[in-house]
Design a protein around this motif. Structure first.
Motif, PDB file in Angstrom:
ATOM      1  N   THR A 264      -8.329  -7.883 -15.018  1.00  9.88           N
ATOM      2  CA  THR A 264      -8.655  -9.258 -14.633  1.00  9.88           C
ATOM      3  C   THR A 264      -7.611 -10.271 -15.089  1.00  9.88           C
ATOM      4  O   THR A 264      -7.732 -11.459 -14.792  1.00  9.88           O
ATOM      5  N   GLN A 265      -6.597  -9.817 -15.806  1.00 10.54           N
ATOM      6  CA  GLN A 265      -5.560 -10.715 -16.320  1.00 10.54           C
ATOM      7  C   GLN A 265      -4.261 -10.551 -15.527  1.00 10.54           C
ATOM      8  O   GLN A 265      -3.953  -9.449 -15.069  1.00 10.54           O
ATOM      9  N   PRO A 266      -3.482 -11.622 -15.390  1.00  7.92           N
ATOM     10  CA  PRO A 266      -2.164 -11.486 -14.757  1.00  7.92           C
ATOM     11  C   PRO A 266      -1.266 -10.600 -15.620  1.00  7.92           C
ATOM     12  O   PRO A 266      -1.535 -10.393 -16.807  1.00  7.92           O
ATOM     13  N   ALA A 267      -0.218 -10.091 -15.010  1.00  5.88           N
ATOM     14  CA  ALA A 267       0.754  -9.267 -15.741  1.00  5.88           C
ATOM     15  C   ALA A 267       2.135  -9.887 -15.622  1.00  5.88           C
ATOM     16  O   ALA A 267       2.455 -10.519 -14.609  1.00  5.88           O
ATOM     17  N   GLU A 268       2.930  -9.717 -16.666  1.00  6.39           N
ATOM     18  CA  GLU A 268       4.333 -10.139 -16.661  1.00  6.39           C
ATOM     19  C   GLU A 268       5.178  -8.944 -17.072  1.00  6.39           C
ATOM     20  O   GLU A 268       4.904  -8.298 -18.082  1.00  6.39           O
ATOM     21  N   VAL A 269       6.216  -8.689 -16.262  1.00  6.41           N
ATOM     22  CA  VAL A 269       7.110  -7.566 -16.528  1.00  6.41           C
ATOM     23  C   VAL A 269       8.545  -8.067 -16.482  1.00  6.41           C
ATOM     24  O   VAL A 269       8.940  -8.745 -15.525  1.00  6.41           O
ATOM     25  N   LEU A 270       9.310  -7.770 -17.508  1.00 11.47           N
ATOM     26  CA  LEU A 270      10.743  -8.024 -17.489  1.00 11.47           C
ATOM     27  C   LEU A 270      11.343  -6.819 -16.773  1.00 11.47           C
ATOM     28  O   LEU A 270      11.267  -5.698 -17.273  1.00 11.47           O
ATOM     29  N   TRP A 271      11.882  -7.033 -15.574  1.00 10.14           N
ATOM     30  CA  TRP A 271      12.262  -5.938 -14.673  1.00 10.14           C
ATOM     31  C   TRP A 271      13.758  -5.967 -14.424  1.00 10.14           C
ATOM     32  O   TRP A 271      14.319  -7.019 -14.133  1.00 10.14           O
ATOM     33  N   ILE A 272      14.375  -4.810 -14.535  1.00 10.24           N
ATOM     34  CA  ILE A 272      15.809  -4.670 -14.250  1.00 10.24           C
ATOM     35  C   ILE A 272      15.965  -3.757 -13.045  1.00 10.24           C
ATOM     36  O   ILE A 272      15.306  -2.724 -12.946  1.00 10.24           O
ATOM     37  N   ASN A 273      16.828  -4.169 -12.135  1.00 12.63           N
ATOM     38  CA  ASN A 273      17.109  -3.354 -10.944  1.00 12.63           C
ATOM     39  C   ASN A 273      18.612  -3.342 -10.748  1.00 12.63           C
ATOM     40  O   ASN A 273      19.258  -4.383 -10.788  1.00 12.63           O
ATOM     41  N   THR A 274      19.155  -2.145 -10.569  1.00 14.28           N
ATOM     42  CA  THR A 274      20.562  -2.050 -10.187  1.00 14.28           C
ATOM     43  C   THR A 274      20.600  -1.610  -8.741  1.00 14.28           C
ATOM     44  O   THR A 274      19.698  -0.924  -8.260  1.00 14.28           O
ATOM     45  N   GLN A 275      21.621  -2.014  -8.043  1.00 14.93           N
ATOM     46  CA  GLN A 275      21.791  -1.609  -6.655  1.00 14.93           C
ATOM     47  C   GLN A 275      23.204  -1.088  -6.487  1.00 14.93           C
ATOM     48  O   GLN A 275      24.160  -1.816  -6.721  1.00 14.93           O
ATOM     49  N   TRP A 276      23.293   0.173  -6.141  1.00 13.17           N
ATOM     50  CA  TRP A 276      24.604   0.757  -5.903  1.00 13.17           C
ATOM     51  C   TRP A 276      25.102   0.286  -4.565  1.00 13.17           C
ATOM     52  O   TRP A 276      24.394   0.315  -3.566  1.00 13.17           O
ATOM     53  N   ARG A 277      26.301  -0.167  -4.528  1.00 15.48           N
ATOM     54  CA  ARG A 277      26.907  -0.679  -3.289  1.00 15.48           C
ATOM     55  C   ARG A 277      27.611   0.458  -2.565  1.00 15.48           C
ATOM     56  O   ARG A 277      28.194   1.335  -3.182  1.00 15.48           O
ATOM     57  N   LYS A 278      27.577   0.407  -1.266  1.00 20.25           N
ATOM     58  CA  LYS A 278      28.293   1.402  -0.467  1.00 20.25           C
ATOM     59  C   LYS A 278      29.789   1.187  -0.604  1.00 20.25           C
ATOM     60  O   LYS A 278      30.245   0.046  -0.622  1.00 20.25           O
ATOM     61  N   PRO A 279      30.587   2.278  -0.724  1.00 19.83           N
ATOM     62  CA  PRO A 279      32.032   2.108  -0.881  1.00 19.83           C
ATOM     63  C   PRO A 279      32.673   1.579   0.396  1.00 19.83           C
ATOM     64  O   PRO A 279      32.170   1.672   1.451  1.00 19.83           O
TER      65      PRO A 279
ATOM     66  N   PRO B  99       0.796  -1.230   0.000  1.00 18.95           N
ATOM     67  CA  PRO B  99       0.000   0.000   0.000  1.00 18.95           C
ATOM     68  C   PRO B  99       0.830   1.282   0.000  1.00 18.95           C
ATOM     69  O   PRO B  99       0.349   2.325  -0.406  1.00 18.95           O
ATOM     70  N   GLU B 100       2.068   1.194   0.448  1.00 20.83           N
ATOM     71  CA  GLU B 100       2.906   2.388   0.545  1.00 20.83           C
ATOM     72  C   GLU B 100       4.035   2.360  -0.476  1.00 20.83           C
ATOM     73  O   GLU B 100       4.606   1.308  -0.759  1.00 20.83           O
ATOM     74  N   ALA B 101       4.380   3.524  -0.981  1.00 11.29           N
ATOM     75  CA  ALA B 101       5.522   3.656  -1.886  1.00 11.29           C
ATOM     76  C   ALA B 101       6.804   3.479  -1.076  1.00 11.29           C
ATOM     77  O   ALA B 101       6.830   3.722   0.129  1.00 11.29           O
ATOM     78  N   TYR B 102       7.845   3.031  -1.720  1.00  8.33           N
ATOM     79  CA  TYR B 102       9.141   2.831  -1.077  1.00  8.33           C
ATOM     80  C   TYR B 102      10.235   3.233  -2.042  1.00  8.33           C
ATOM     81  O   TYR B 102      10.013   3.352  -3.241  1.00  8.33           O
ATOM     82  N   GLY B 103      11.419   3.459  -1.535  1.00  4.16           N
ATOM     83  CA  GLY B 103      12.569   3.788  -2.358  1.00  4.16           C
ATOM     84  C   GLY B 103      13.785   3.035  -1.861  1.00  4.16           C
ATOM     85  O   GLY B 103      13.798   2.533  -0.743  1.00  4.16           O
ATOM     86  N   HIS B 104      14.782   2.946  -2.687  1.00  7.39           N
ATOM     87  CA  HIS B 104      16.040   2.275  -2.346  1.00  7.39           C
ATOM     88  C   HIS B 104      17.104   2.763  -3.313  1.00  7.39           C
ATOM     89  O   HIS B 104      16.799   3.435  -4.300  1.00  7.39           O
ATOM     90  N   GLU B 105      18.334   2.448  -3.052  1.00 10.67           N
ATOM     91  CA  GLU B 105      19.420   2.870  -3.937  1.00 10.67           C
ATOM     92  C   GLU B 105      19.345   2.116  -5.259  1.00 10.67           C
ATOM     93  O   GLU B 105      18.896   0.990  -5.310  1.00 10.67           O
ATOM     94  N   GLY B 106      19.773   2.753  -6.334  1.00 10.40           N
ATOM     95  CA  GLY B 106      19.880   2.089  -7.619  1.00 10.40           C
ATOM     96  C   GLY B 106      18.957   2.664  -8.666  1.00 10.40           C
ATOM     97  O   GLY B 106      18.485   3.799  -8.575  1.00 10.40           O
ATOM     98  N   LEU B 107      18.693   1.845  -9.685  1.00 10.72           N
ATOM     99  CA  LEU B 107      17.826   2.207 -10.803  1.00 10.72           C
ATOM    100  C   LEU B 107      16.832   1.077 -11.042  1.00 10.72           C
ATOM    101  O   LEU B 107      17.168  -0.097 -10.842  1.00 10.72           O
TER     102      LEU B 107
END
Length: 191
Positions: free
Chosen positions: A176-191, A126-134
């Motif tokens: 009423t139909q299922p959805a399929e998404v090809l999803w890419i996520n990058t995660q920036w690592r802490k130095p 129900p709530e939006a969220y954020g995280h590092e990356g793209l």
């Protein structure tokens, strides 16, 4: 580098092993991840399925990629490079009707290509969220409502998207139909 119990068979067991390997109590992890002790306890005992938002909070708290929480398949990756058809790592967010299938090797920490399958009316929470990356994706079938910083986009087959993951976002399957998404996520690592 510690394995942190990656071979544990359930998400709850993997989370517990990870928490213990960091020497944290449930109360300490609760404070670190801004999650209740009760919900963490239920996740560790596999009594509840965490939301995508919760998994992102946990991954960030431990500085591990979200792929850490994907279940290991019976068939292994080939040389940490190739994932054969019908193999790969899966994460089932069944409480939300979402199943994520990781299509890239787990060792590729900063990049995740996933097939996200959503049942009708399922959502990231129900709530939006954020995280590092793209985040970026391509809708293969169905209809997806994507919300980024309060702005709503209706995406259907052939539509694509991309945005910095730090922008608060959420998504859901509409119709009423299922959805399929090809999803890419990058995660920036802490130095």
């Amino acid at each position: 580098m510690k394995d942190h119990g990656r071979n544990d068979s359930t998400l709850g067991l993997r989370l517990r092993a990870l928490r213990k390997s960091h020497g944290l109590s449930l109360k300490e992890l609760s404070a670190r991840a801004s999650l209740s002790v009760g919900s963490l306890s239920q996740i560790e005992r596999d009594l509840s399925s965490p939301s995508v938002r919760t998994l992102n909070k946990l991954a960030t708290s431990f500085d591990v990629p979200l792929s850490y929480f994907f279940a290991d398949p019976a068939a292994d990756e080939v040389d940490g490079i190739v994932i054969r058809r019908d193999t790969g790592h899966e994460m089932d967010v069944s409480a939300q009707g979402i199943r994520k299938h990781l299509l890239t090797p787990k060792a590729l920490d900063g990049l995740q290509l996933m097939m996200v399958r959503m049942t009708p009316e399922s959502s990231s929470g129900p709530e939006a969220y954020g995280h590092e990356g793209l985040d970026a994706g391509y809708v293969l079938s169905g209809a997806v409502r994507l919300e980024v910083e309060g702005r709503v986009y209706l995406l259907t087959e052939g539509d694509s998207f991309g945005f910095p993951s730090t922008r608060p976002h959420r998504f859901e399957c509409v119709g009423t139909q299922p959805a399929e998404v090809l999803w890419i996520n990058t995660q920036w690592r802490k130095p």
